[in-house]
Design a protein around this motif. Structure first.
Motif, short mmCIF file in Angstrom:
data_model
loop_
_atom_site.label_atom_id
_atom_site.label_comp_id
_atom_site.label_asym_id
_atom_site.label_seq_id
_atom_site.Cartn_x
_atom_site.Cartn_y
_atom_site.Cartn_z
N LYS A 55 79.74 84.13 67.65
CA LYS A 55 79.25 85.46 68.00
C LYS A 55 78.14 85.40 69.05
CE LYS A 55 78.01 86.35 63.71
NZ LYS A 55 78.37 85.07 63.09
N SER A 56 77.14 84.56 68.78
CA SER A 56 76.00 84.49 69.71
C SER A 56 76.43 83.91 71.05
CB SER A 56 74.88 83.62 69.13
OG SER A 56 74.42 84.18 67.93
N THR A 57 77.28 82.91 71.01
CA THR A 57 77.76 82.31 72.25
C THR A 57 78.51 83.36 73.08
OG1 THR A 57 77.98 80.22 71.08
CG2 THR A 57 79.07 80.39 73.21
N PHE A 99 67.46 89.83 70.47
CA PHE A 99 67.72 88.48 69.98
C PHE A 99 67.78 88.39 68.46
CE2 PHE A 99 66.14 87.77 74.24
CZ PHE A 99 67.01 86.80 74.70
N GLN A 100 68.52 87.39 68.04
CA GLN A 100 68.63 87.08 66.62
C GLN A 100 67.28 86.56 66.11
OE1 GLN A 100 71.86 84.38 65.99
NE2 GLN A 100 71.71 84.46 63.77
N ASP A 101 66.63 85.74 66.92
CA ASP A 101 65.37 85.14 66.51
C ASP A 101 64.29 85.52 67.51
OD1 ASP A 101 63.24 83.63 65.77
OD2 ASP A 101 64.09 81.73 66.47
N ALA A 179 73.16 93.54 70.83
CA ALA A 179 72.24 93.24 69.74
C ALA A 179 72.85 92.16 68.86
CB ALA A 179 71.97 94.50 68.93
N ASP A 180 72.20 91.00 68.85
CA ASP A 180 72.72 89.86 68.11
C ASP A 180 71.96 89.74 66.79
OD1 ASP A 180 73.80 87.51 67.21
OD2 ASP A 180 73.13 86.29 68.90
N GLU A 181 72.54 90.21 65.72
CA GLU A 181 71.92 90.19 64.40
C GLU A 181 70.53 90.81 64.42
OE1 GLU A 181 73.51 88.78 61.72
OE2 GLU A 181 74.84 87.22 62.51
MG LIG Z 1 74.45 83.74 66.05
#
Ligand SMILES: [Mg+2]
Ligand SMILES: Nc1ncnc2c1ncn2[C@@H]1O[C@H](COP(=O)(O)OP(=O)(O)OP(=O)(O)O)[C@@H](O)[C@H]1O
Ligand SMILES: Nc1ncnc2c1ncn2[C@@H]1O[C@H](COP(=O)(O)OP(=O)(O)OP(=O)(O)O)[C@@H](O)[C@H]1O
Ligand SMILES: [Mg+2]
Lengths: 328, 332
Positions: A55-57, A99-101, A179-181
């Motif tokens: 997903k993130s990639t 970002f996720q993080d 929007a990633d997580e």
């Molecule tokens: Mg991810």
């Protein structure tokens, strides 16, 4: 590209090469393995899938933060893949990534007020006073005390830092927000505030969202259409409502059946389909259909032939030799 | 089985006393699954770890009573406690690596655990370790027993930890967010495994989670915590279907569902209270839409039968609020 499509990805492949354990051996992990999708203006396309499915990639390939191995990305009628950094610049502002993080992406030396204000300052979207007002507004809407503008990221909890990241990415009113997580690290009550906020902003500013999460409830809640990823591929894509009610792919069906539910009505629970084993390694992809080793309905053909991703019903795409729930 | 009375845990910090757990009481019956739910920082982990003597901070003050099978375990010496932990009480953590040491094989670790609590020989303990790994669904346990933790996937590691927790036939299993780090298909495997093991071993389970869905699937009874205090305690069905505390209303209404159409999520206004600064009265008061004057006094847990809540609203007021909401179309 038809007018209502904001972003189109065609056959995106992203591979990572790493050195293997044995000397000289190299292994290629195909994190995204031929994804095609369209994001329509004003919609929310949700992407759901388990950890490591790519997903993130995929998100990073779509917004050109990662070069694709092959395939093309078109945005607003322009082909982005292959553009230089400079040629990319006018498009960057239009597509923001949440970002996720957020830890890594918040500068520890700047106040959180400045962090949220900086993109607006760089893009000169108003006077310092207007920007300050907007920052306070953004703070309030993401559930942060505007009185804490002058504090530094380390003084905030993880959840609060996540909200600062969200405030920053929304500050420029981009047309596409990937929007990633964005809410995965938040408590459910804070998560609800942020999801409602994102829905409000979408309505007010006609934003288009590509919303990535592993939480099936969150994805259904926010999405108009949903794509389900497994091992670097989108195995099913369709309107959220029908996809959740009558999933076509056995993986989607199993995934939905095991989500813990509240059972607060008398409606019967979905029959649980426990799938065994773990997700395979993307550098050691099974033959045929990538899901076949764990699939409850796999047959011989699934081991040898990779199913094509086809539009089986209007607007409903699936890659499976034995789609489910077809008669319904 | 387990009886906790007025558990209080506070930490002396530079900013003053941090009351992480502030008057928690509950019972866990034999073969019962008790769920403890609450948002991050509400004191779920500290409550459990303090009971087991795992909070060794020099700044900590613990009071109250924790009886396990009638015996007071709060304040036991380290040595006495060690024989309880891993013996009659097994533990499962969110991060399986908390329980596993990377430098030893999983077999070695299970064998050590068994030998510390029983008088089995090395060979017997190894046989048992292999049997347990098979039971928790590790394929080819005979060879996997000699593998190191990093050679297992996250879900597999959690299975190993469960095998370890079960190794001495515990009467009580305490699981702190056992599936939070796992994917939903793996989570389903692990929750399923826990329930199966609970059935065949007849143990009780305390499961800590922030996921109301997990509670609904697993627990017979629920404790909802807010700011170190119990907001509501009751049978799972009652708490999920007929929640009594405004905090629980918010908690349930905020969950995005896989089984229903888009609706606006219920949100709780404001941000969570700082544990350094919990009001004397109702801890939820500052965020509560239904706050009254009396809420400056601390409510005690009370209620009809075994469904208790700490809220000053009368039954009539609650009924009025809930029916007004359902007319307005709210889900809870
Ligand atoms: Mg991810
Ligand atoms: N820079 C990299 N080098 C090598 N492999 C990578 C790299 N980035 C990602 N991968 C691999 O690609 C696969 C997909 O990773 P990705 O982070 O996109 O998954 P994800 O779906 O976002 O997972 P999660 O839900 O855990 O965030 C994984 O197997 C991962 O290990
Ligand atoms: N050793 C310590 N010293 C000081 N404060 C502590 C200590 N351990 C925990 N706390 C505080 O106690 C409170 C309760 O923490 P606890 O870990 O029990 O929360 P939790 O409900 O388990 O949250 P989560 O869902 O995030 O795991 C928090 O405010 C935390 O910061
Ligand atoms: Mg905890």
């Amino acid at each position: 590209m038809s007018d209502d499509v904001l972003l189109r990805a065609t056959d995106i492949v992203k591979s990572f090469t790493s050195r293997g354990k044995k000397l000289g051996a190299r292994s290629v992990a195909t994190a995204v393995n031929g994804v095609s999708l369209e994001v329509r203006r004003g919609e929310t396309l949700g992407i759901v899938g388990e950890s490591g499915c790519g997903k993130s990639t995929l998100a990073r390939c779509l917004v050109q933060l990662l070069p694709v191995t092959s395939g093309t990305v078109e945005f607003n009628g322009a082909t982005l893949t292959g553009l230089s950094r400079r040629q990319m610049r006018p498009h960057r502002r239009e597509m923001q990534l949440v970002f996720q993080d957020p830890y890594a992406s918040l500068n520890p030396r700047r106040t959180v007020g400045d962090i949220v204000a900086d993109p607006m300052r760089i893009n000169k979207v108003g006077t310092e006073a207007e920007i300050g007002e907007r920052v306070r507004e953004l703070f309030a809407t993401v559930g942060l005390d505007p009185a804490s503008l002058r504090r530094y990221p380390h003084e905030f909890s993880g959840g609060q830092r996540q909200r600062i990241g969200i405030a920053r990415s929304l500050s420029l009113n981009p047309s596409l927000v990937v929007a990633d997580e964005p809410v995965s690290a938040l408590d459910v009550s804070v998560q609800a505030q942020v999801l409602n906020l994102m829905a409000d902003l979408q309505e007010t500013f006609k934003l288009t969202y590509l919303f990535i999460a592993h939480d099936l409830g969150v994805v259904r809640h926010v999405s108009d259409r949903v794509g389900v990823m497994y091992l670097g591929e989108i195995v099913e894509l369709g309107e959220a409502e029908v996809l959740y009610e009558k999933p076509l792919h056995p993986y989607t069906e199993a995934l939905l059946s095991v989500v813990p539910e509240l059972n607060d009505t008398d409606a019967p629970r979905r029959e649980r389909i426990l799938i065994s084993g773990d997700v395979p390694d993307p550098s050691d992809r099974p033959t045929g259909c990538a899901f076949h080793p764990r699939c409850p309905v796999a047959t011989a053909v699934c081991r040898t032939d990779k199913p094509a991703f086809v539009e089986l019903r209007t607007g409903r795409f699936v890659a499976c030799h034995h789609p489910r729930n077809l008669d319904a | 089985m387990l009886s906790v009375r007025d558990l209080r845990v506070s930490f002396a910090t530079r900013q003053g006393a941090l009351r992480a757990v502030d008057g928690l009481s509950f019972d866990v019956g034999s073969k019962e699954v008790l769920g403890i739910v609450g948002e991050s920082g509400s004191g779920k982990s500290v409550a459990m770890y303090s009971m087991l003597g795992l909070v060794r901070d020099s700044n900590v003050t613990i009071s109250g009573s924790v009886k396990f099978e009638g015996r007071e375990i709060l304040g036991l010496s380290d040595r006495e406690m060690q024989s309880v932990r891993g013996g009659d009480i097994g533990m499962i953590f969110q991060d399986p690596m908390t329980a596993l040491t990377p430098v030893y094989t999983v077999g070695w670790q299970i064998v050590e655990q068994i030998r510390a609590h029983t008088d089995m020989t090395k060979q017997q303990a190894r046989e048992r370790a292999i049997g347990l790994l098979g039971e928790v669904g590790i394929p080819d346990p005979k060879s996997r027993v000699d593998h190191y933790p990093h050679e297992f996937s996250g879900g597999m590691r959690q299975r190993v930890v469960i095998a370890m927790a079960l190794s001495c036939n515990p009467k009580l299993l305490i699981a702190d967010e056992p599936t939070t780090a796992l994917d939903v298909t793996t989570q389903a495997q692990i929750l399923d495994l826990m329930l199966k093991m609970q059935e065949s071993y007849g143990s009780s389970i305390v499961i800590i989670t922030h996921d109301m869905g997990v509670i609904a699937e697993m627990a017979h009874r629920v404790v909802v915590m807010y700011a170190g205090r119990p907001a509501e305690i009751g049978p799972e069905v009652d708490v999920v279907r007929y929640p009594r505390h405004p905090y629980t209303w918010g908690l349930l209404g905020a969950v995005p569902r896989v089984d229903s159409k888009n609706r606006r999520l219920v949100t709780i206004p404001g941000t969570s209270v700082s544990p350094l600064d919990v009001p004397e009265g109702c801890a939820f008061g500052p965020r509560c839409e239904h706050r009254m004057e009396i809420c400056d006094e601390r409510p005690v847990l009370h209620g009809p039968g075994d469904h208790l809540d700490a809220c000053w609203l009368s039954d009539a007021q609650r009924l009025a609020i809930r029916s007004a909401r359902s007319v307005a179309g709210g889900a809870s």
